[in-house]
Write an enzyme that holds these catalytic residues in place. Structure first.
Site, PDB file in Angstrom:
ATOM      1  N   ARG A 100       0.810  -1.215   0.000  1.00 35.01           N
ATOM      2  CA  ARG A 100       0.000   0.000   0.000  1.00 35.01           C
ATOM      3  C   ARG A 100       0.849   1.274   0.000  1.00 35.01           C
ATOM      4  O   ARG A 100       0.385   2.331  -0.372  1.00 35.01           O
ATOM      5  CB  ARG A 100      -0.977  -0.011   1.174  1.00 35.01           C
ATOM      6  N   HIS A 122      -2.171  -3.867  -4.347  1.00 37.01           N
ATOM      7  CA  HIS A 122      -2.850  -2.582  -4.127  1.00 37.01           C
ATOM      8  C   HIS A 122      -2.855  -1.792  -5.437  1.00 37.01           C
ATOM      9  O   HIS A 122      -3.859  -1.197  -5.823  1.00 37.01           O
ATOM     10  CB  HIS A 122      -2.131  -1.819  -3.018  1.00 37.01           C
ATOM     11  N   ASP A 126     -16.020   1.854  -3.208  1.00 37.74           N
ATOM     12  CA  ASP A 126     -15.422   3.121  -3.669  1.00 37.74           C
ATOM     13  C   ASP A 126     -15.160   3.067  -5.167  1.00 37.74           C
ATOM     14  O   ASP A 126     -15.171   1.992  -5.784  1.00 37.74           O
ATOM     15  CB  ASP A 126     -14.124   3.445  -2.893  1.00 37.74           C
ATOM     16  N   LYS A 129     -16.762   7.098  -1.568  1.00 41.02           N
ATOM     17  CA  LYS A 129     -16.156   6.962  -0.235  1.00 41.02           C
ATOM     18  C   LYS A 129     -15.252   8.142   0.063  1.00 41.02           C
ATOM     19  O   LYS A 129     -14.472   8.564  -0.780  1.00 41.02           O
ATOM     20  CB  LYS A 129     -15.347   5.657  -0.189  1.00 41.02           C
ATOM     21  N   ARG A 173     -12.443   8.940   2.993  1.00 35.41           N
ATOM     22  CA  ARG A 173     -11.780   8.380   4.179  1.00 35.41           C
ATOM     23  C   ARG A 173     -11.573   9.480   5.205  1.00 35.41           C
ATOM     24  O   ARG A 173     -11.037  10.537   4.901  1.00 35.41           O
ATOM     25  CB  ARG A 173     -10.442   7.724   3.780  1.00 35.41           C
ATOM     26  N   ASP A 218     -14.435  -6.027  -2.519  1.00 34.86           N
ATOM     27  CA  ASP A 218     -13.288  -5.165  -2.215  1.00 34.86           C
ATOM     28  C   ASP A 218     -12.003  -5.975  -2.366  1.00 34.86           C
ATOM     29  O   ASP A 218     -12.048  -7.205  -2.399  1.00 34.86           O
ATOM     30  CB  ASP A 218     -13.411  -4.610  -0.787  1.00 34.86           C
TER      31      ASP A 218
HETATM   32  C1  R5P Z   1      -9.171   0.911  -0.152  1.00 29.93           C
HETATM   33  O1  R5P Z   1      -8.716   1.544  -1.090  1.00 29.93           O
HETATM   34  C2  R5P Z   1      -9.309  -0.575  -0.214  1.00 29.93           C
HETATM   35  O2  R5P Z   1      -9.877  -0.982  -1.415  1.00 29.93           O
HETATM   36  C3  R5P Z   1     -10.158  -1.093   0.948  1.00 29.93           C
HETATM   37  O3  R5P Z   1     -11.465  -0.575   0.818  1.00 29.93           O
HETATM   38  C4  R5P Z   1      -9.595  -0.687   2.267  1.00 29.93           C
HETATM   39  O4  R5P Z   1      -8.235  -0.989   2.349  1.00 29.93           O
HETATM   40  C5  R5P Z   1     -10.344  -1.387   3.388  1.00 29.93           C
HETATM   41  O5  R5P Z   1      -9.821  -0.995   4.618  1.00 29.93           O
HETATM   42  P1  R5P Z   1     -10.700  -1.052   5.929  1.00 29.93           P
HETATM   43  O6  R5P Z   1     -11.237  -2.438   6.082  1.00 29.93           O
HETATM   44  O7  R5P Z   1      -9.720  -0.687   7.020  1.00 29.93           O
HETATM   45  O8  R5P Z   1     -11.781  -0.020   5.786  1.00 29.93           O
END
Ligand code: R5P
Length: 291
Positions: free
Chosen positions: A92, A125, A162, A185, A187, A214
């Site tokens: 990531r 990622h 997202d 989404k 963050r 996801d």
């Molecule tokens: C974000 O870009 C990824 O696709 C996931 O949505 C993210 O890493 C999920 O993380 P968490 O479970 O901490 O929300």
């Protein structure tokens, strides 16, 4: 061809060996020295053989084990070493967000490829990470495995939480012959997100069986919020499907409380229902080791 299982990926390595026509499976002997360092030894005759090393790098310890395993396999005379990293940790950090930061993904690629002839990953990622390898590097997708598992179930709509995951939802939609949509989404911090339906062409979810798709579930913040939103909008059922199930802390329990089903591939060991990427990885390994 021999398959060598790292301790982070033993169940998947067993399945990959079966997919490769019951290729001999080696489980290296490991123990800890009194100071905590890892001791490892591979057994069996690898001279001239192709060795498929399978190890996810979820923790720093997993990464050290992978590097030791690669060195041991190479020193044992393996003819060709294919390193399979089902979950690639540090992927990531694939950009320098602030001056002085490392490009972590690149740093790892450099070290991992040292004793490898080819590398196989799953849903990175960012696929751009493959460019940091100078040896042949491949990326399998977790979507076919998840789709195989969902085929026999009632699925009306695939939803990415997202916009970054649109290609994933699209691919799953194509595999299952179902429509897809994406939420928007924002963050807030590493554990909290805000989600909303797109204002242009919001998907109709009332009375429908929705599957959230996801790449990673980490804290669960994204999936919990997405599932709540879909339920609020009247979805009949909500399932969560991801490639990499990290399920940090109580993430799995929190997701279970707001969904009807939680599904993740076997790139990591986790408590969710499992869809295996072994056939997809084996297909790439065969490609990386031409007969
Ligand atoms: C974000 O870009 C990824 O696709 C996931 O949505 C993210 O890493 C999920 O993380 P968490 O479970 O901490 O929300």
């Amino acid at each position: 061809m021999h398959v060598l299982a790292g301790t982070a990926s033993t169940p998947l390595a067993e399945k990959i060996s079966r997919e490769l026509g019951n290729a001999p499976l080696g489980i290296p002997f490991t123990k800890r020295f009194p100071d905590g360092e890892l001791y490892l030894r591979v057994e069996g005759d690898l001279a001239g053989e192709a060795a498929i090393v399978v190890q996810s790098t979820r923790t720093d310890g997993d990464l050290v084990e992978l590097l030791l395993l690669e060195e041991a396999v190479r020193a044992a005379g393996a003819g060709r070493v294919v390193v399979v990293i089902p979950y690639f940790g540090y992927a990531r950090q694939d950009r320098r967000f602030l001056p002085g930061e490392p490009l972590s993904a690149r740093a790892l690629c450099r070290h991992i490829e040292q004793d490898a002839d080819a590398v196989v990953t799953v849903d990175l990622h960012s696929s751009e990470t493959l460019r940091h390898f100078t040896k042949p590097a491949f990326e399998a997708s977790g979507i076919p495995a998840l789709a195989r598992r969902l085929q026999a179930r009632p699925v009306d709509l695939l939803v990415s939480p997202d916009r970054g995951g649109i290609a994933r939802a699209q691919r799953m939609g194509a595999a299952l012959g179902r429509p897809w949509a994406a939420l928007e989404k924002k963050r807030i911090d590493s554990e909290h997100v805000e989600l909303r339906f797109p204002t242009a062409h919001p998907p109709e979810v009332r009375g429908r069986n929705v599957v959230l798709v996801d790449d990673v579930i980490a804290t669960g913040g994204t999936i919990v919020e997405a599932a709540r939103l879909l339920r609020h909008e009247g979805a009949r059922s909500v399932a969560a499907a991801c490639t990499h199930g990290l399920f940090l802390r109580d993430a799995f329990e929190r997701i279970k409380a707001v969904t009807d089903e939680v599904l993740a591939t076997d790139t990591l060991v986790h408590p969710a229902e499992t869809a295996s990427v072994a056939p997809d990885i084996a297909a790439i390994v065969r490609q990386a080791i031409p007969a």
